[in-house]
Write a protein that holds these residues in place. Structure first.
Motif, PDB file in Angstrom:
ATOM      1  N   VAL A 283       0.870  -1.184   0.000  1.00  0.00           N
ATOM      2  CA  VAL A 283       0.000   0.000   0.000  1.00  0.00           C
ATOM      3  C   VAL A 283       0.898   1.222   0.000  1.00  0.00           C
ATOM      4  CG1 VAL A 283      -1.673   1.340   1.329  1.00  0.00           C
ATOM      5  CG2 VAL A 283      -1.853  -1.148   1.270  1.00  0.00           C
ATOM      6  N   ALA A 284       0.647   2.168  -0.893  1.00  0.00           N
ATOM      7  CA  ALA A 284       1.459   3.391  -0.934  1.00  0.00           C
ATOM      8  C   ALA A 284       0.571   4.605  -1.153  1.00  0.00           C
ATOM      9  CB  ALA A 284       2.491   3.290  -2.044  1.00  0.00           C
ATOM     10  N   VAL A 285       0.973   5.708  -0.533  1.00  0.00           N
ATOM     11  CA  VAL A 285       0.178   6.944  -0.573  1.00  0.00           C
ATOM     12  C   VAL A 285       1.121   8.129  -0.748  1.00  0.00           C
ATOM     13  CG1 VAL A 285      -1.503   8.342   0.674  1.00  0.00           C
ATOM     14  CG2 VAL A 285      -1.418   5.881   1.079  1.00  0.00           C
ATOM     15  N   THR A 286       0.697   9.138  -1.518  1.00  0.00           N
ATOM     16  CA  THR A 286       1.481  10.371  -1.621  1.00  0.00           C
ATOM     17  C   THR A 286       0.687  11.540  -1.054  1.00  0.00           C
ATOM     18  OG1 THR A 286       0.650  11.055  -3.800  1.00  0.00           O
ATOM     19  CG2 THR A 286       2.529   9.537  -3.776  1.00  0.00           C
ATOM     20  N   SER A 287       1.440  12.516  -0.510  1.00  0.00           N
ATOM     21  CA  SER A 287       0.816  13.726   0.028  1.00  0.00           C
ATOM     22  C   SER A 287       1.860  14.839   0.040  1.00  0.00           C
ATOM     23  CB  SER A 287       0.282  13.473   1.447  1.00  0.00           C
ATOM     24  OG  SER A 287       1.338  13.080   2.302  1.00  0.00           O
ATOM     25  N   ALA A 288       1.458  16.034   0.469  1.00  0.00           N
ATOM     26  CA  ALA A 288       2.399  17.156   0.510  1.00  0.00           C
ATOM     27  C   ALA A 288       3.366  17.002   1.687  1.00  0.00           C
ATOM     28  CB  ALA A 288       1.631  18.476   0.617  1.00  0.00           C
TER      29      ALA A 288
END
Lengths: 83, 159
Positions: free
Chosen positions: B97-102
């Motif tokens: 599971v991977a997530v991007t954000s600021a």
């Protein structure tokens, strides 16, 4: 009405098939589960009340009170163990 | 912005997947990921291999729903879930599971939320081969409790 049934994991193994199509008068998921249990044998055992059985209606997890409709897809399976 | 899920038998390359997830999005300042792998021991027995079964259709639907929920709760740009099915052995990759954000806080939280959600809501089942024979893995009450921390009632283990 016609309902498409699916079974997974330990429930599929015990029943001996992964899917079947049934004609039923059951109005809810729970009523359908009771109807299947009345067949006896593996059905009565693996779907018994008190067993941890999860139910899905049209691929959403649902409680026993969920209403069935003609042509719907119902699945019975044990607690999930992915990840 | 992409939110995607893949259910597959083949292995995957985490570096390539990470690069693809954040490619072309210069708003991204944080990428958080979790990798689950097959342990050689479970519940007191050694595990020679395991077979992962799933419910095609519902699996994708439930993971898409959990991504929609993550989007509402966290300020994230993209997410990807890969889950393998079929025959796996110790050390194999199972789930990513991977997530991007600021900033890191949102992607850390969203990544944990997605995994907690997946453990009790996505229709996968593991069957292990041990010296005592093959056995279906039992669901853990602790996984229901993990999701409850996010305010979501899970009843995966209820009779």
């Amino acid at each position: 009405m016609k309902v498409n049934l699916k079974y997974f994991a330990s429930i599929r193994e015990a029943i001996g098939q992964g899917s079947e199509s049934v004609n039923t008068q059951a109005a809810t998921l729970q009523a359908l589960r009771d109807e299947l249990m009345a067949r006896g044998g593996a059905y009565a055992e693996v779907l018994a009340h008190g067993r941890a059985v999860r139910m899905a209606l049209d691929q959403d997890l649902c409680e026993g009170s969920a209403a069935l409709s003609d042509g719907c897809e119902v699945a019975f399976f044990p607690p999930v163990t992915g990840g | 912005m992409s939110f995607t899920v893949s259910i597959q038998t083949q292995d995957f390359d985490v570096s390539q997947e990470l690069a693809a997830l954040r490619a072309g999005d210069a708003r991204v300042g944080a990428v958080c990921s979790f990798l689950g792998t097959v342990r050689e021991r479970n519940d007191g027995s050694s595990v020679a291999s395991m077979e992962l079964e799933h419910y095609p259709g519902m699996t994708e639907k439930s993971i898409s729903a959990m991504m929609d929920e993550a989007k509402k709760r966290f300020d994230i740009f993209a997410a990807r879930v890969i889950h393998r099915v079929g025959l796996l052995h110790p050390e194999d990759q199972i789930v990513w599971v991977a997530v991007t954000s600021a900033h890191r806080g949102e992607s850390f939280k969203a990544c944990e939320f997605l995994m907690d959600y997946l453990k009790t809501q996505a229709p996968f089942w593991k069957k292990e081969v041990t010296p005592e024979g093959a056995r279906w893995v039992d669901a853990r009450v602790s996984d229901d409790q993990a999701l409850a921390r996010w305010g979501i009632q899970a009843s995966n283990t209820l009779s």
